[in-house]
Motif scaffolding. Structure first.
Motif, PDB file in Angstrom:
ATOM      1  N   GLU A   1      38.783  -2.338 -22.054  1.00  0.00           N
ATOM      2  CA  GLU A   1      40.208  -2.149 -21.752  1.00  0.00           C
ATOM      3  C   GLU A   1      40.809  -1.040 -22.613  1.00  0.00           C
ATOM      4  O   GLU A   1      41.612  -0.235 -22.139  1.00  0.00           O
TER       5      GLU A   1
ATOM      6  N   THR B   1      39.663   2.163 -21.193  1.00  0.00           N
ATOM      7  CA  THR B   1      40.448   2.494 -20.011  1.00  0.00           C
ATOM      8  C   THR B   1      41.807   3.070 -20.410  1.00  0.00           C
ATOM      9  O   THR B   1      42.254   4.071 -19.859  1.00  0.00           O
ATOM     10  N   TRP B   2      42.427   2.414 -21.387  1.00  0.00           N
ATOM     11  CA  TRP B   2      43.728   2.903 -21.855  1.00  0.00           C
ATOM     12  C   TRP B   2      43.589   4.320 -22.393  1.00  0.00           C
ATOM     13  O   TRP B   2      44.423   5.192 -22.126  1.00  0.00           O
TER      14      TRP B   2
END
Lengths: 97, 97
Positions: free
Chosen positions: A80, A83-84
DNA sequence: TTAATACTTAACCATATGGTTAAGTATAGA
DNA sequence: TCTATACTTAACCATATGGTTAAGTATTAA
């Protein structure tokens, strides 16, 4: 710092060098709490707290075998973060701009 | 949380949603402090502190034009985080294992 | 020159963080 | 059964964090 699988929790968990060290250790495979603690000159309760932070951030999970608690890395939160971060990558921006 | 371009500082800076919001705003281009503050229901001093944290982490820099302070994103620390994260990426581990 | 704008800094507050020591729990071994 | 091992939890402490309001500074505009 919020709990249970949020970016806040993940980034917060990663902001401490001991916890990043633990994560890197676990990236090589599962380890007991004692094994994880050994490189750091801090008490077991301190390590226990760090593990709790990592666990609440969803970065590790544990399995108890006898009196030994084995920890393993959960890569989803790291994904995550990845992804950020992706939106700030040069290559990505090159595609956009 | 340590200062001046460390992974601790960068991860710590990114652990707050307001600061991540600011970073995302700045990813679209430079902005004044007021512009950055406007989406958040917090005081200017609070924003000022967030900007200080981001600046000390090396994530932003400022330029004063008259009484307006313009902020811009510095991507180097994000790149360092990206490098740190790389070792946990599936594809990378597939190469190793 | 006086007042408004765009901030920062100072002082304060409540809560979080990262450490400690002491005590408690669960399992293994003698 | 009694003791050692591998932890966790509790209580405490100092410092950090994220917010506030009030005051200060620099620049622009009237």
């Amino acid at each position: 710092m919020v709990k249970y699988r949020t970016l806040d929790g993940t980034f917060g968990a990663l902001s401490d060098p001991t916890r990043r060290g633990i994560i890197m250790h676990l990236n090589k495979g599962e380890a007991s709490v004692s094994e994880l603690a050994s490189p750091y000159g801090i008490s077991m309760p301190a390590i226990s707290k760090h593990l709790k932070v990592l666990e609440e951030a969803g970065l590790i999970f544990r399995q108890k075998k006898g009196r030994v608690h084995y920890c393993r890395l959960a890569t989803a939160p790291l994904g995550e973060v990845d992804t950020w971060l992706a939106r700030f990558r040069r290559s990505h921006r090159r595609v956009i701009n």
